[in-house]
Motif scaffolding. Structure first.
Motif, PDB file in Angstrom:
ATOM      1  N   LEU A  19      -9.619   3.398   8.958  1.00 54.97           N
ATOM      2  CA  LEU A  19     -10.760   2.533   9.242  1.00 54.97           C
ATOM      3  C   LEU A  19     -10.948   1.536   8.105  1.00 54.97           C
ATOM      4  O   LEU A  19     -10.995   1.923   6.934  1.00 54.97           O
ATOM      5  CB  LEU A  19     -12.002   3.413   9.410  1.00 54.97           C
ATOM      6  N   SER A  20     -11.048   0.243   8.438  1.00 55.03           N
ATOM      7  CA  SER A  20     -11.224  -0.770   7.404  1.00 55.03           C
ATOM      8  C   SER A  20     -12.021  -1.948   7.943  1.00 55.03           C
ATOM      9  O   SER A  20     -11.769  -2.426   9.047  1.00 55.03           O
ATOM     10  CB  SER A  20      -9.860  -1.256   6.891  1.00 55.03           C
ATOM     11  N   THR A  21     -12.989  -2.406   7.146  1.00 54.10           N
ATOM     12  CA  THR A  21     -13.788  -3.578   7.520  1.00 54.10           C
ATOM     13  C   THR A  21     -13.460  -4.786   6.650  1.00 54.10           C
ATOM     14  O   THR A  21     -14.066  -5.834   6.801  1.00 54.10           O
ATOM     15  CB  THR A  21     -15.290  -3.277   7.381  1.00 54.10           C
ATOM     16  N   SER A  22     -12.527  -4.640   5.724  1.00 58.59           N
ATOM     17  CA  SER A  22     -12.207  -5.721   4.790  1.00 58.59           C
ATOM     18  C   SER A  22     -10.857  -6.340   5.118  1.00 58.59           C
ATOM     19  O   SER A  22      -9.873  -5.637   5.325  1.00 58.59           O
ATOM     20  CB  SER A  22     -12.193  -5.192   3.352  1.00 58.59           C
ATOM     21  N   ILE A  23     -10.830  -7.660   5.155  1.00 57.19           N
ATOM     22  CA  ILE A  23      -9.569  -8.368   5.393  1.00 57.19           C
ATOM     23  C   ILE A  23      -9.316  -9.418   4.314  1.00 57.19           C
ATOM     24  O   ILE A  23      -8.458 -10.267   4.446  1.00 57.19           O
ATOM     25  CB  ILE A  23      -9.564  -9.056   6.786  1.00 57.19           C
ATOM     26  N   THR A  24     -10.083  -9.336   3.214  1.00 54.59           N
ATOM     27  CA  THR A  24     -10.017 -10.396   2.206  1.00 54.59           C
ATOM     28  C   THR A  24      -9.180 -10.016   0.989  1.00 54.59           C
ATOM     29  O   THR A  24      -8.879 -10.865   0.174  1.00 54.59           O
ATOM     30  CB  THR A  24     -11.434 -10.747   1.725  1.00 54.59           C
ATOM     31  N   THR A  25      -8.808  -8.741   0.844  1.00 55.56           N
ATOM     32  CA  THR A  25      -8.048  -8.336  -0.334  1.00 55.56           C
ATOM     33  C   THR A  25      -6.553  -8.271  -0.019  1.00 55.56           C
ATOM     34  O   THR A  25      -6.148  -8.103   1.124  1.00 55.56           O
ATOM     35  CB  THR A  25      -8.519  -6.958  -0.830  1.00 55.56           C
ATOM     36  N   ASP A  26      -5.761  -8.408  -1.080  1.00 57.33           N
ATOM     37  CA  ASP A  26      -4.308  -8.345  -0.911  1.00 57.33           C
ATOM     38  C   ASP A  26      -3.831  -6.924  -0.644  1.00 57.33           C
ATOM     39  O   ASP A  26      -2.786  -6.712  -0.036  1.00 57.33           O
ATOM     40  CB  ASP A  26      -3.615  -8.889  -2.165  1.00 57.33           C
ATOM     41  N   LEU A  27      -4.605  -5.942  -1.088  1.00 52.34           N
ATOM     42  CA  LEU A  27      -4.218  -4.541  -0.941  1.00 52.34           C
ATOM     43  C   LEU A  27      -5.036  -3.888   0.156  1.00 52.34           C
ATOM     44  O   LEU A  27      -6.261  -3.890   0.115  1.00 52.34           O
ATOM     45  CB  LEU A  27      -4.440  -3.799  -2.266  1.00 52.34           C
ATOM     46  N   SER A  28      -4.371  -3.316   1.136  1.00 55.83           N
ATOM     47  CA  SER A  28      -5.067  -2.627   2.216  1.00 55.83           C
ATOM     48  C   SER A  28      -5.378  -1.187   1.811  1.00 55.83           C
ATOM     49  O   SER A  28      -4.610  -0.547   1.101  1.00 55.83           O
ATOM     50  CB  SER A  28      -4.205  -2.622   3.479  1.00 55.83           C
ATOM     51  N   VAL A  29      -6.523  -0.695   2.284  1.00 52.99           N
ATOM     52  CA  VAL A  29      -6.879   0.709   2.071  1.00 52.99           C
ATOM     53  C   VAL A  29      -6.958   1.461   3.398  1.00 52.99           C
ATOM     54  O   VAL A  29      -7.399   2.606   3.437  1.00 52.99           O
ATOM     55  CB  VAL A  29      -8.222   0.834   1.310  1.00 52.99           C
ATOM     56  N   ALA A  30      -6.533   0.823   4.479  1.00 53.53           N
ATOM     57  CA  ALA A  30      -6.660   1.442   5.803  1.00 53.53           C
ATOM     58  C   ALA A  30      -5.871   2.741   5.907  1.00 53.53           C
ATOM     59  O   ALA A  30      -6.332   3.718   6.481  1.00 53.53           O
ATOM     60  CB  ALA A  30      -6.215   0.462   6.891  1.00 53.53           C
ATOM     61  N   GLY A  31      -4.665   2.768   5.355  1.00 55.75           N
ATOM     62  CA  GLY A  31      -3.806   3.940   5.530  1.00 55.75           C
ATOM     63  C   GLY A  31      -3.548   4.733   4.278  1.00 55.75           C
ATOM     64  O   GLY A  31      -2.657   5.588   4.257  1.00 55.75           O
ATOM     65  N   GLY A  32      -4.329   4.484   3.212  1.00 50.88           N
ATOM     66  CA  GLY A  32      -4.067   5.156   1.945  1.00 50.88           C
ATOM     67  C   GLY A  32      -4.207   6.661   1.991  1.00 50.88           C
ATOM     68  O   GLY A  32      -3.591   7.380   1.197  1.00 50.88           O
ATOM     69  N   GLY A  33      -5.012   7.157   2.933  1.00 48.16           N
ATOM     70  CA  GLY A  33      -5.178   8.608   3.054  1.00 48.16           C
ATOM     71  C   GLY A  33      -3.876   9.338   3.316  1.00 48.16           C
ATOM     72  O   GLY A  33      -3.738  10.519   2.988  1.00 48.16           O
ATOM     73  N   ARG A  34      -2.915   8.642   3.889  1.00 46.35           N
ATOM     74  CA  ARG A  34      -1.618   9.277   4.151  1.00 46.35           C
ATOM     75  C   ARG A  34      -0.915   9.632   2.845  1.00 46.35           C
ATOM     76  O   ARG A  34      -0.110  10.578   2.798  1.00 46.35           O
ATOM     77  CB  ARG A  34      -0.741   8.350   4.989  1.00 46.35           C
ATOM     78  N   ARG A  35      -1.198   8.882   1.787  1.00 48.95           N
ATOM     79  CA  ARG A  35      -0.630   9.204   0.470  1.00 48.95           C
ATOM     80  C   ARG A  35      -1.163  10.547  -0.028  1.00 48.95           C
ATOM     81  O   ARG A  35      -0.444  11.329  -0.646  1.00 48.95           O
ATOM     82  CB  ARG A  35      -0.967   8.100  -0.528  1.00 48.95           C
ATOM     83  N   VAL A  36      -2.436  10.789   0.230  1.00 52.13           N
ATOM     84  CA  VAL A  36      -3.037  12.066  -0.166  1.00 52.13           C
ATOM     85  C   VAL A  36      -2.392  13.209   0.613  1.00 52.13           C
ATOM     86  O   VAL A  36      -2.037  14.247   0.043  1.00 52.13           O
ATOM     87  CB  VAL A  36      -4.554  12.052   0.083  1.00 52.13           C
ATOM     88  N   ARG A  37      -2.252  13.024   1.909  1.00 47.62           N
ATOM     89  CA  ARG A  37      -1.616  14.060   2.739  1.00 47.62           C
ATOM     90  C   ARG A  37      -0.214  14.374   2.214  1.00 47.62           C
ATOM     91  O   ARG A  37       0.188  15.540   2.164  1.00 47.62           O
ATOM     92  CB  ARG A  37      -1.545  13.603   4.189  1.00 47.62           C
ATOM     93  N   SER A  38       0.516  13.353   1.821  1.00 49.98           N
ATOM     94  CA  SER A  38       1.875  13.548   1.319  1.00 49.98           C
ATOM     95  C   SER A  38       1.868  14.417   0.062  1.00 49.98           C
ATOM     96  O   SER A  38       2.683  15.337  -0.086  1.00 49.98           O
ATOM     97  CB  SER A  38       2.522  12.198   1.028  1.00 49.98           C
ATOM     98  N   HIS A  39       0.937  14.153  -0.859  1.00 49.76           N
ATOM     99  CA  HIS A  39       0.825  14.968  -2.072  1.00 49.76           C
ATOM    100  C   HIS A  39       0.496  16.412  -1.724  1.00 49.76           C
ATOM    101  O   HIS A  39       1.076  17.353  -2.277  1.00 49.76           O
ATOM    102  CB  HIS A  39      -0.248  14.401  -2.994  1.00 49.76           C
ATOM    103  N   LEU A  40      -0.454  16.606  -0.806  1.00 53.00           N
ATOM    104  CA  LEU A  40      -0.840  17.963  -0.420  1.00 53.00           C
ATOM    105  C   LEU A  40       0.311  18.704   0.251  1.00 53.00           C
ATOM    106  O   LEU A  40       0.554  19.883  -0.017  1.00 53.00           O
ATOM    107  CB  LEU A  40      -2.035  17.908   0.536  1.00 53.00           C
ATOM    108  N   ALA A  41       1.013  18.003   1.144  1.00 58.54           N
ATOM    109  CA  ALA A  41       2.132  18.629   1.851  1.00 58.54           C
ATOM    110  C   ALA A  41       3.210  19.082   0.876  1.00 58.54           C
ATOM    111  O   ALA A  41       3.780  20.173   1.013  1.00 58.54           O
ATOM    112  CB  ALA A  41       2.703  17.655   2.882  1.00 58.54           C
TER     113      ALA A  41
END
Length: 424
Positions: free
Chosen positions: A123-145
């Motif tokens: 979920l993301s409401t921002s389109i003005t930054t160069d870096l997206s945070v929409a899918g960053g949670g997948r990085r956390v899942r990868s660390h946990l896995a």
């Protein structure tokens, strides 16, 4: 059951039918692995319902029978009329490498108290930054896995999780961590509210079982949907917001009236079930317009700045927290010291150091009832071993340890061979 509370339903608009050799019919839905085999007369009745017509539940129960109707509701072939807009495309999809046991949303009814359920919301409401945070949670899942994976890739073999920092051992069979996968998001069809309502739907179902959700964002707009959803099972709730920013920004423009990650806590503070909102790690410096604004006291909001936390500690907050209400943690990774792109899109100088925040979480887990957490504003890009996603995974691991019976490692050591003894 939900069918006792909801009066109006609709048939799913996209049911697929496949005639089978034994005379039965297989029915299925898009974006769903669940398939049901029903008698041909049941399939005939289902086909007879118009997908555009809202009907009272009795209109379905009378020809189908209560048991069949309840089954079709459980597996979403029949949907509550007011939820069809966000449920008809599905709710969550499985991921290839889950953290913990993979689970689809049909399995939520089998959860027990204090189970932990992971899900990711792009979920993301921002389109003005160069870096997206929409899918960053997948990085956390990868660390946990990776943390939970058998070193030889043998998932079915028994094992324990060892935490050298705290000298603890936890049997993996006691972990009870379930991964619901990713919230369904169709970019050409869905908006923020559609995705948010799917999150709320799942959180309501998870907490109804007494289980604890851990939601990975996405941006901080997620807090509106997650915290509002908790009202259904927690009529009194405390919220701890770890964040560099207050997310209470008002600039005197049209965006003030539009929910977004910069103003989401205005929406949260107005929720009736939220008894207290603690903002921890705040350190932003910004220009606040005053023309057209009224300065008001906000007694439900308390602040522990990053400066105070790092120089004087968390004691003032601990003394003020109410231990008689459940607490939800809303964690923006820009609260962390050293969080720069690609860790997050909104870095701020300073912040909370790793062991400072780890120690704080240990105290919270042992002295207060934490009923769920969300972690947001995590950058999509790859991060190193010290990145925000690794820190979040570590905090989640301690939550899991805090909920289970652990064993002290002491001077015990696992030695190769058949006669290895368990920790005493």
């Amino acid at each position: 059951m939900r069918i006792d509370l909801i009066e109006q339903y609709q048939i799913h608009p996209h049911i697929a039918y496949l005639a089978l050799a034994d005379g039965r019919v297989e029915i299925s839905l898009p974006l769903s692995s669940k398939r049901l085999r029903v008698a041909s007369n049941i399939a005939f009745i289902i086909k007879g319902f118009s997908p555009t017509l809202i009907q009272a539940k009795e209109a379905f129960i009378h020809p189908l029978g209560l048991q069949v109707f309840a089954t079709l509701v459980k597996y979403m072939f029949i949907l509550p009329a007011d939820e069809i807009g966000f449920l008809s495309s599905g709710v969550s999809v499985a991921v290839k490498y889950p953290a913990g046991c993979p689970m689809d949303f049909y399995g939520i009814d089998d959860l027990i108290e204090r189970d932990v359920v992971l899900l990711h919301a792009p979920l993301s409401t921002s389109i003005t930054t160069d870096l997206s945070v929409a899918g960053g949670g997948r990085r956390v899942r990868s660390h946990l896995a990776q943390m939970l994976a058998h070193p030889n890739g043998l998932k079915s073999r028994p094992g324990v999780l060892l935490d050298a920092d705290f000298g603890e051992s936890l049997a993996l069979k006691q972990l009870r961590l379930f991964d619901l996968g990713d919230i369904v998001f169709q970019p050409t069809k869905d908006n923020v509210d559609t995705v948010g309502k799917r999150v709320s739907y799942l959180i309501q179902k998870i907490t109804s079982q007494g289980a604890y959700p851990v939601i990975l964002g996405g941006d901080h707009t997620l807090a509106y949907y997650s915290i509002q959803a908790l009202s259904h099972n927690y009529p009194k709730l405390g919220v701890m917001q770890f964040d560099a920013h207050s997310d209470l920004y008002s600039v005197g423009a049209a965006c003030d009236e539009q929910l977004n990650h910069a103003n989401v806590m205005h929406w949260v503070r107005r929720m009736q079930h939220v008894q207290s909102l603690w903002q921890i790690g705040i350190r932003d410096v910004f220009h606040q317009p005053t023309e057209g604004f009224t300065l008001q006291k906000a007694p439900r909001i308390q602040t522990l700045s990053a400066y105070e936390a790092e120089t004087a500690g968390y004691a003032r907050m601990y003394a003020a927290l109410n231990p008689n209400v459940p607490w939800f943690i809303s964690f923006d990774v820009d609260v962390l010291a050293g969080s720069e792109p690609p860790d997050t899109a909104t870095p701020v100088l300073g912040g909370l150091n790793f062991y400072s925040i780890l120690s704080c979480f240990e105290y919270l887990f042992s002295h207060y009832r934490i009923i769920g957490m969300e972690f947001v504003e995590i950058g999509d890009a790859a991060q190193g071993a010290h990145g925000a996603s690794a820190v979040v995974a570590r905090l989640i691991s301690r939550f899991l340890f805090s909920l289970r019976q652990t064993t002290a490692i002491g001077q015990n050591l696992y030695i190769p061979g058949d006669n290895v003894n368990s920790f005493s």
